[in-house]
Scaffold this active site. Structure first.
Site, PDB file in Angstrom:
ATOM      1  N   HIS A  19       0.786  -1.313  -0.043  1.00 22.74           N
ATOM      2  CA  HIS A  19       0.002   0.041  -0.109  1.00 22.74           C
ATOM      3  C   HIS A  19       0.798   1.241   0.047  1.00 22.74           C
ATOM      4  CE1 HIS A  19      -3.146   2.932   1.184  1.00 22.74           C
ATOM      5  NE2 HIS A  19      -3.971   1.838   0.859  1.00 22.74           N
ATOM      6  N   ASP A  79      -8.021  -5.276  -0.196  1.00 28.52           N
ATOM      7  CA  ASP A  79      -8.506  -6.177  -1.171  1.00 28.52           C
ATOM      8  C   ASP A  79      -7.933  -7.631  -1.070  1.00 28.52           C
ATOM      9  OD1 ASP A  79      -7.487  -3.414  -3.129  1.00 28.52           O
ATOM     10  OD2 ASP A  79      -9.678  -4.140  -3.002  1.00 28.52           O
TER      11      ASP A  79
HETATM   12  C1  SDX Z   1      -6.138   0.079  -2.978  1.00 29.20           C
HETATM   13  O1  SDX Z   1      -4.551   4.473  -2.202  1.00 29.20           O
HETATM   14  C2  SDX Z   1      -5.397   3.897  -1.398  1.00 29.20           C
HETATM   15  O2  SDX Z   1      -5.813   4.204  -0.220  1.00 29.20           O
HETATM   16  C3  SDX Z   1      -6.002   2.727  -2.220  1.00 29.20           C
HETATM   17  C4  SDX Z   1      -6.977   1.821  -1.459  1.00 29.20           C
HETATM   18  C5  SDX Z   1      -8.238   2.592  -1.180  1.00 29.20           C
HETATM   19  O3  SDX Z   1      -9.106   2.399  -0.129  1.00 29.20           O
HETATM   20  O4  SDX Z   1      -8.540   3.547  -1.933  1.00 29.20           O
HETATM   21  O5  SDX Z   1      -6.604   1.469  -0.306  1.00 29.20           O
HETATM   22  C6  SDX Z   1      -7.398   0.864  -2.162  1.00 29.20           C
HETATM   23  O6  SDX Z   1      -5.951   0.561  -4.088  1.00 29.20           O
HETATM   24  C7  SDX Z   1      -5.334  -0.769  -2.195  1.00 29.20           C
HETATM   25  C8  SDX Z   1      -4.112  -1.312  -3.201  1.00 29.20           C
HETATM   26  C9  SDX Z   1      -4.479  -2.455  -4.095  1.00 29.20           C
HETATM   27  N1  SDX Z   1      -3.721  -2.739  -4.946  1.00 29.20           N
HETATM   28  C10 SDX Z   1      -2.982  -3.844  -4.789  1.00 29.20           C
HETATM   29  O7  SDX Z   1      -3.124  -4.783  -3.710  1.00 29.20           O
HETATM   30  C11 SDX Z   1      -2.075  -4.259  -5.952  1.00 29.20           C
HETATM   31  C12 SDX Z   1      -0.667  -4.768  -5.371  1.00 29.20           C
HETATM   32  N2  SDX Z   1       0.070  -3.373  -4.600  1.00 29.20           N
HETATM   33  C13 SDX Z   1       1.051  -2.965  -5.347  1.00 29.20           C
HETATM   34  O8  SDX Z   1       0.745  -2.846  -6.847  1.00 29.20           O
HETATM   35  C14 SDX Z   1       1.505  -1.696  -4.665  1.00 29.20           C
HETATM   36  O9  SDX Z   1       1.667  -2.170  -3.353  1.00 29.20           O
HETATM   37  C15 SDX Z   1       0.643  -0.507  -4.654  1.00 29.20           C
HETATM   38  C16 SDX Z   1       0.097   0.062  -5.930  1.00 29.20           C
HETATM   39  C17 SDX Z   1      -0.505  -0.635  -3.791  1.00 29.20           C
HETATM   40  C18 SDX Z   1       1.737   0.408  -3.865  1.00 29.20           C
HETATM   41  O10 SDX Z   1       2.344   0.874  -4.895  1.00 29.20           O
HETATM   42  P1  SDX Z   1       3.436   1.960  -4.301  1.00 29.20           P
HETATM   43  O11 SDX Z   1       3.310   2.723  -3.002  1.00 29.20           O
HETATM   44  O12 SDX Z   1       3.838   2.751  -5.707  1.00 29.20           O
HETATM   45  O13 SDX Z   1       4.704   0.993  -3.700  1.00 29.20           O
HETATM   46  P2  SDX Z   1       5.938   0.840  -4.589  1.00 29.20           P
HETATM   47  O14 SDX Z   1       5.990   0.237  -5.783  1.00 29.20           O
HETATM   48  O15 SDX Z   1       6.885   2.111  -4.139  1.00 29.20           O
HETATM   49  O16 SDX Z   1       6.680  -0.374  -3.673  1.00 29.20           O
HETATM   50  C19 SDX Z   1       7.875  -0.161  -2.951  1.00 29.20           C
HETATM   51  C20 SDX Z   1       8.441  -1.593  -3.080  1.00 29.20           C
HETATM   52  C21 SDX Z   1       8.921  -1.686  -4.371  1.00 29.20           C
HETATM   53  O17 SDX Z   1       9.984  -2.618  -4.454  1.00 29.20           O
HETATM   54  P3  SDX Z   1      11.575  -1.659  -4.629  1.00 29.20           P
HETATM   55  O18 SDX Z   1      11.601  -1.102  -5.820  1.00 29.20           O
HETATM   56  O19 SDX Z   1      11.599  -1.088  -3.326  1.00 29.20           O
HETATM   57  O20 SDX Z   1      12.500  -3.082  -4.588  1.00 29.20           O
HETATM   58  O21 SDX Z   1       7.610  -2.705  -2.736  1.00 29.20           O
HETATM   59  C22 SDX Z   1       7.534  -3.619  -3.865  1.00 29.20           C
HETATM   60  C23 SDX Z   1       7.842  -2.640  -5.236  1.00 29.20           C
HETATM   61  O22 SDX Z   1       8.216  -3.287  -6.184  1.00 29.20           O
HETATM   62  N3  SDX Z   1       6.175  -3.867  -3.927  1.00 29.20           N
HETATM   63  C24 SDX Z   1       5.420  -4.924  -4.094  1.00 29.20           C
HETATM   64  C25 SDX Z   1       4.239  -5.074  -3.792  1.00 29.20           C
HETATM   65  N4  SDX Z   1       3.784  -3.925  -3.779  1.00 29.20           N
HETATM   66  C26 SDX Z   1       4.933  -3.057  -3.424  1.00 29.20           C
HETATM   67  N5  SDX Z   1       6.306  -6.047  -4.342  1.00 29.20           N
HETATM   68  C27 SDX Z   1       5.687  -7.280  -4.849  1.00 29.20           C
HETATM   69  N6  SDX Z   1       4.207  -7.451  -4.632  1.00 29.20           N
HETATM   70  C28 SDX Z   1       3.536  -6.176  -4.266  1.00 29.20           C
HETATM   71  N7  SDX Z   1       2.234  -6.171  -3.997  1.00 29.20           N
END
Ligand code: SDX
Length: 438
Positions: A314, A372
């Site tokens: 998140h 989710d």
């Molecule tokens: C919702 O914003 C809100 O409030 C949204 C929400 C709401 O109520 O409105 O809460 C609802 O959208 C919840 C999120 C649902 N999405 C998912 O579950 C999809 C999977 N999650 C990822 O796509 C991700 O965690 C996000 C999109 C939710 C957040 O992305 P960020 O904040 O841009 O995180 P990031 O890409 O900066 O991640 C930091 C690190 C990265 O690795 P490094 O580059 O540091 O090595 O964490 C990794 C990312 O690659 N990472 C993950 C991951 N989520 C982040 N690696 C594997 N699996 C994941 N799910």
């Protein structure tokens, strides 16, 4: 909350070392949470823009609706913890709180419930919109179309400068969204639309419109209705997430409320946002068995692999999403009520969560299950098709979107949203006639 620094120390001095220019930027404190650095004068004072793709460190507005402490896993709506609202309240009470700022008294609640019930029907002409879609259309595509087209009907509630019309539009959208979602489902199933009933509570009415048929009486399971009501509460609002920011940005141009909510639906559809609940179920089916979890965790860590653990991580929560805990508990309640023992997808999800939460990659990045992660298992157990999951998220989030839209329009500091950029394209150059080009 003060707009001017309370003392000289409540400023940040920014110095551009290449130009020698400096500026004192005021720090503004909110009720709780980090202070913000007011950079509104930055470009005029320093000829500089900020750069923050994804707005990871940027506050877009002031808001009194929802507060999230991502490190502590805290979520408050108008100051009340989500756990207490979910435990003791119901969705329309939460909607009143989010929309109007205070919990309703008895008379206010009775009137609000009555008003919402009496706005739950769609203009009969709107039922013909559905027929323009293929039966196998994605429900979010249908919702974008039908909700946006509502502006073509409710002309008496699109003047955004009239507080009364804004509230009428707000009530209409909250009241009609269950009907739109249920009719989207019925149309896909080839079944006749079931009309809303004013004798049923909000969640029961929605389930009745989803699963009743004209052929026989349909009794809504009260345990499932309570579970659905709680799930709607958990999805109602969440500060300045992508879809809410979309609604605010669309609304900042003066667009009508139906168009703004349609824009929010479009943004929520994405798998990184509200589409994640649908993607979680697809992921669990793809993983298939506990034995394959290590293979998929490996893929989730691989930067060259686009696979992400859906329902995990998140932008704000760097702790367990408080909503996910309540969703997990609700999942067990619903499966127990339905007599579903040893649901393989739930077993797989819980094992996946257990392993991920003990894995260094996820621990280091503070990746936890989000709202989710469990919702799809609950919806599937209730008989809701996977493609409908995000539509249910949109149904609930309509309350937050419309509250934030109203707040934006009544904010004296609100302007049309118009971010700037860092231009990295071609330098200035002159047009070449065709015969002079290489
Ligand atoms: C919702 O914003 C809100 O409030 C949204 C929400 C709401 O109520 O409105 O809460 C609802 O959208 C919840 C999120 C649902 N999405 C998912 O579950 C999809 C999977 N999650 C990822 O796509 C991700 O965690 C996000 C999109 C939710 C957040 O992305 P960020 O904040 O841009 O995180 P990031 O890409 O900066 O991640 C930091 C690190 C990265 O690795 P490094 O580059 O540091 O090595 O964490 C990794 C990312 O690659 N990472 C993950 C991951 N989520 C982040 N690696 C594997 N699996 C994941 N799910």
């Amino acid at each position: 909350m003060t707009d001017s620094p309370s003392s000289p120390k409540d400023t940040v001095t920014l110095t551009n070392n290449s130009s020698g220019k400096s500026v004192e930027l005021p720090l503004i404190a909110g009720t709780v949470g980090p202070k913000v650095m007011d950079i509104r004068s930055l470009y005029s004072d320093m000829d500089l823009f900020t750069y923050d793709p994804g707005y990871t460190s940027t506050g877009s507005c002031k808001s009194a609706i929802t507060y999230i402490d991502g490190d502590e896993g805290v979520l408050l709506h108008r100051g009340y913890p989500i756990e207490e609202i979910a435990e003791h309240g119901d969705f329309l009470e939460a909607a009143f709180l989010i929309l109007k700022g205070e919990l309703p008294n008895d008379a206010q609640m009775t009137k609000f419930v009555t008003d919402i019930s009496r706005h739950s029907m769609l203009n009969e002409q709107i039922s013909f919109f559905f027929r323009g879609f293929r039966r196998d259309s994605h429900p979010m595509a249908v919702m974008c179309g039908v909700v946006g087209a509502m502006a073509a009907f409710y002309h008496d509630s699109i003047n955004i400068n009239d507080p009364h019309q804004r509230m009428v539009a707000s009530y209409r959208l909250i009241a009609k969204m269950p009907t739109v979602v249920a009719w989207t489902y019925k149309y896909a199933m080839g079944q006749p639309f079931i009309y809303p009933r004013n004798d049923l509570d909000y969640a029961s009415n929605f389930l009745h419109m989803m699963f009743a048929t004209p052929c026989e009486p349909y009794k809504v399971n009260p345990t499932l209705a309570r579970a659905m009501d709680r799930i709607l509460i958990l999805h109602a609002d969440h500060e300045q997430n992508a879809s809410t920011s979309t609604v605010r940005l669309a609304g900042s141009s003066g667009a009508n409320p139906f168009a703004c909510i349609a824009a929010g639906i479009a943004s929520l559809w994405g798998p990184a946002h509200g589409g994640a609940n649908e993607a979680v179920l697809a992921m669990l089916h793809e993983i298939g068995s506990k034995e394959r979890i290590p293979e998929f965790l490996k893929r989730a860590k691989d930067k060259n692999d686009p696979f992400r653990l859906m329902g995990f991580g998140h932008r704000v929560y760097k702790n367990y999403d408080p909503r996910a805990k309540i969703m997990q508990r609700t999942c067990h309640e619903v499966l127990d009520e339905l007599g579903i023992k040893d649901e393989p997808l739930l077993e797989l999800a819980m094992e996946l969560e257990r392993i991920a939460l003990s894995d260094e990659y996820f621990i280091e990045r503070k990746l936890f299950p989000n709202v989710d992660f469990y919702s799809g298992i609950i919806f599937r157990a209730m008989g809701i098709p996977t493609q409908m999951f995000t539509s249910l998220f949109a149904l609930a989030r309509t309350v937050g979107w419309i509250a934030q839209w109203n707040e934006m329009l009544t904010d004296p500091e609100q302007k049309i949203g118009r971010p700037r950029q860092l231009y990295v394209g071609a330098p200035p150059r002159h047009y070449l006639p065709l015969h002079q080009r290489g």
